[in-house]
Write a protein that holds these residues in place. Structure first.
Motif, PDB file in Angstrom:
ATOM      1  N   ARG A 267       0.830  -1.204   0.000  1.00  0.00           N
ATOM      2  CA  ARG A 267       0.000   0.000   0.000  1.00  0.00           C
ATOM      3  C   ARG A 267       0.867   1.259   0.000  1.00  0.00           C
ATOM      4  N   GLY A 268       1.958   1.231   0.756  1.00  0.00           N
ATOM      5  CA  GLY A 268       2.793   2.409   0.923  1.00  0.00           C
ATOM      6  C   GLY A 268       3.755   2.623  -0.220  1.00  0.00           C
ATOM      7  N   GLN A 269       3.269   3.103  -1.345  1.00  0.00           N
ATOM      8  CA  GLN A 269       4.111   3.382  -2.503  1.00  0.00           C
ATOM      9  C   GLN A 269       3.499   4.522  -3.314  1.00  0.00           C
ATOM     10  N   SER A 270       4.314   5.135  -4.141  1.00  0.00           N
ATOM     11  CA  SER A 270       3.829   6.217  -5.000  1.00  0.00           C
ATOM     12  C   SER A 270       4.696   6.281  -6.244  1.00  0.00           C
ATOM     13  N   ASP A 271       4.226   7.030  -7.221  1.00  0.00           N
ATOM     14  CA  ASP A 271       4.967   7.189  -8.459  1.00  0.00           C
ATOM     15  C   ASP A 271       6.253   7.963  -8.188  1.00  0.00           C
ATOM     16  N   ARG A 272       7.367   7.556  -8.799  1.00  0.00           N
ATOM     17  CA  ARG A 272       8.621   8.279  -8.639  1.00  0.00           C
ATOM     18  C   ARG A 272       8.514   9.688  -9.203  1.00  0.00           C
ATOM     19  N   ILE A 273       7.738   9.866 -10.265  1.00  0.00           N
ATOM     20  CA  ILE A 273       7.627  11.158 -10.928  1.00  0.00           C
ATOM     21  C   ILE A 273       6.646  12.044 -10.174  1.00  0.00           C
ATOM     22  N   LYS A 274       7.148  13.149  -9.624  1.00  0.00           N
ATOM     23  CA  LYS A 274       6.310  14.110  -8.900  1.00  0.00           C
ATOM     24  C   LYS A 274       6.220  15.452  -9.626  1.00  0.00           C
ATOM     25  N   TYR A 275       7.195  15.748 -10.477  1.00  0.00           N
ATOM     26  CA  TYR A 275       7.290  17.059 -11.105  1.00  0.00           C
ATOM     27  C   TYR A 275       7.570  16.938 -12.594  1.00  0.00           C
ATOM     28  N   VAL A 276       7.180  17.994 -13.326  1.00  0.00           N
ATOM     29  CA  VAL A 276       7.605  18.187 -14.714  1.00  0.00           C
ATOM     30  C   VAL A 276       8.300  19.538 -14.760  1.00  0.00           C
ATOM     31  N   ILE A 277       9.515  19.556 -15.293  1.00  0.00           N
ATOM     32  CA  ILE A 277      10.301  20.785 -15.344  1.00  0.00           C
ATOM     33  C   ILE A 277      10.482  21.200 -16.804  1.00  0.00           C
ATOM     34  N   LEU A 278      10.158  22.460 -17.107  1.00  0.00           N
ATOM     35  CA  LEU A 278      10.231  22.982 -18.469  1.00  0.00           C
ATOM     36  C   LEU A 278      11.464  23.873 -18.624  1.00  0.00           C
ATOM     37  N   HIS A 279      12.143  23.712 -19.765  1.00  0.00           N
ATOM     38  CA  HIS A 279      13.367  24.445 -20.057  1.00  0.00           C
ATOM     39  C   HIS A 279      13.304  25.018 -21.470  1.00  0.00           C
ATOM     40  N   TYR A 280      14.159  26.009 -21.759  1.00  0.00           N
ATOM     41  CA  TYR A 280      14.463  26.321 -23.148  1.00  0.00           C
ATOM     42  C   TYR A 280      15.932  25.981 -23.398  1.00  0.00           C
ATOM     43  N   THR A 281      16.266  25.741 -24.671  1.00  0.00           N
ATOM     44  CA  THR A 281      17.583  25.177 -24.988  1.00  0.00           C
ATOM     45  C   THR A 281      18.661  26.222 -25.270  1.00  0.00           C
ATOM     46  N   VAL A 282      18.256  27.473 -25.568  1.00  0.00           N
ATOM     47  CA  VAL A 282      19.198  28.517 -25.982  1.00  0.00           C
ATOM     48  C   VAL A 282      19.979  28.062 -27.219  1.00  0.00           C
ATOM     49  N   SER A 283      19.293  27.427 -28.138  1.00  0.00           N
ATOM     50  CA  SER A 283      19.950  26.912 -29.344  1.00  0.00           C
ATOM     51  C   SER A 283      18.885  26.506 -30.352  1.00  0.00           C
ATOM     52  N   ASP A 284      19.334  26.127 -31.566  1.00  0.00           N
ATOM     53  CA  ASP A 284      18.403  25.616 -32.558  1.00  0.00           C
ATOM     54  C   ASP A 284      18.268  24.106 -32.399  1.00  0.00           C
ATOM     55  N   THR A 285      17.449  23.485 -33.233  1.00  0.00           N
ATOM     56  CA  THR A 285      17.181  22.059 -33.064  1.00  0.00           C
ATOM     57  C   THR A 285      18.428  21.189 -33.258  1.00  0.00           C
ATOM     58  N   PRO A 286      19.211  21.348 -34.342  1.00  0.00           N
ATOM     59  CA  PRO A 286      20.382  20.466 -34.508  1.00  0.00           C
ATOM     60  C   PRO A 286      21.371  20.555 -33.350  1.00  0.00           C
ATOM     61  N   ARG A 287      21.668  21.774 -32.905  1.00  0.00           N
ATOM     62  CA  ARG A 287      22.619  21.924 -31.800  1.00  0.00           C
ATOM     63  C   ARG A 287      22.027  21.438 -30.478  1.00  0.00           C
ATOM     64  N   SER A 288      20.735  21.607 -30.309  1.00  0.00           N
ATOM     65  CA  SER A 288      20.083  21.101 -29.101  1.00  0.00           C
ATOM     66  C   SER A 288      20.150  19.581 -29.044  1.00  0.00           C
ATOM     67  N   VAL A 289      19.903  18.947 -30.189  1.00  0.00           N
ATOM     68  CA  VAL A 289      20.000  17.483 -30.256  1.00  0.00           C
ATOM     69  C   VAL A 289      21.407  17.035 -29.888  1.00  0.00           C
TER      70      VAL A 289
END
Length: 275
Positions: free
Chosen positions: A34-56
């Motif tokens: 009974r005593g359990q929960s999902d490991r995921i509690k948060y979603v964190i949003l970022h920006y990459t400061v770059s374009d798609t190829p460099r971000s990848v």
């Protein structure tokens, strides 16, 4: 004539494959605690400061990573870079409420965006495309449903690291996430009703620090308007009052904090006699 021996060999090999190794642990999966929960509690949003190829390249070939990368293409899509069951290195030194080092309890989403540039008129941030936000909302709804993420736990990198991070910045449209039912938002009529009172009497700095901590921010509790406190106020303002985020504890900021930390009471269910 050779078919029967071959089938016999195949059956023998199949039988051997089901025999557990003597070194394997004996596991019974019939019970669940009974005593359990999902490991995921948060979603964190970022920006990459770059374009798609460099971000990848950055997110796949260095120690920095994220679970998802949202492209800036004409029709944006997500690269899945780290399985949700595994930890990605996106949050760094971070704190929110009782949690520190949020990498272990969060999903990280990087959004391709150039961030900001310094100009003679000051810092100028780059907008996000509506197509990106539309895709982000779809993914967030899916994550929230699967992991039962609380509305107060979808955050920006600057929320959990206000002394060193600015992303996703003041042009990120948090209100759209609120309108989609993903995050908590202070009701504008309640905020407006509180502003006149705070214009007459602004709370002391210690009040702002207590309220910011109640929301979830790591903020000094020393009653002084130091730079660390200004940084946290500025981050709060970029989310809820992006028209002005100078870190000044003013009346509107006080009203926003008041409403966020004072939820409306839940109306009691009608009694059988009143039906």
């Amino acid at each position: 004539m050779k078919i029967v021996p071959l089938l016999a060999v195949a059956a023998l090999l199949a039988g051997c494959a089901t025999v557990p190794s003597p070194d394997a642990p004996r596991l019974d999966h019939s019970l669940s605690a009974r005593g359990q929960s999902d490991r995921i509690k948060y979603v964190i949003l970022h920006y990459t400061v770059s374009d798609t190829p460099r971000s990848v390249k950055t997110l796949t070939t260095t120690d920095v990573s994220a679970h998802y990368l949202l492209t800036d293409t004409e029709q944006p899509f997500f690269y899945t870079l780290v399985d949700e069951s595994r930890q990605s290195n996106h949050a760094g030194i971070s704190s929110w409420k009782i949690y520190n080092q949020l990498n272990s309890a969060s999903i990280g989403i990087e959004i391709v965006n150039p961030g900001f540039k310094e100009t003679a008129e000051g810092r100028v941030y780059a907008p996000f495309s509506q197509a990106q936000i539309d895709q982000l909302i779809v993914l967030l709804k899916d994550i929230v449903k699967r992991h039962n993420i609380a509305p107060g736990n979808i955050l920006g990198h600057n929320d959990i690291a206000p002394q060193r991070k600015q992303d996703p910045g003041p042009l990120f449209p948090w209100k759209q996430l609120a309108d989609a039912g993903l995050i908590t938002w202070p009701e504008s009529s309640r905020v407006l009703a509180r502003v006149p009172g705070y214009l007459q009497q602004l709370p002391e700095v210690a009040w702002f620090q207590r309220k910011l901590a109640e929301v979830g921010y790591a903020v000094p509790q020393n009653g002084e308007l130091d730079q660390a406190t200004r940084n946290v106020i500025s981050v709060f303002q970029t989310k809820y009052r992006p028209s002005l985020y100078d870190g000044t504890p003013d009346a509107e900021t006080a009203a926003l904090l008041d409403v966020l930390t004072s939820p409306l009471p839940v109306a009691p269910a009608p009694s059988p006699e009143g039906r």
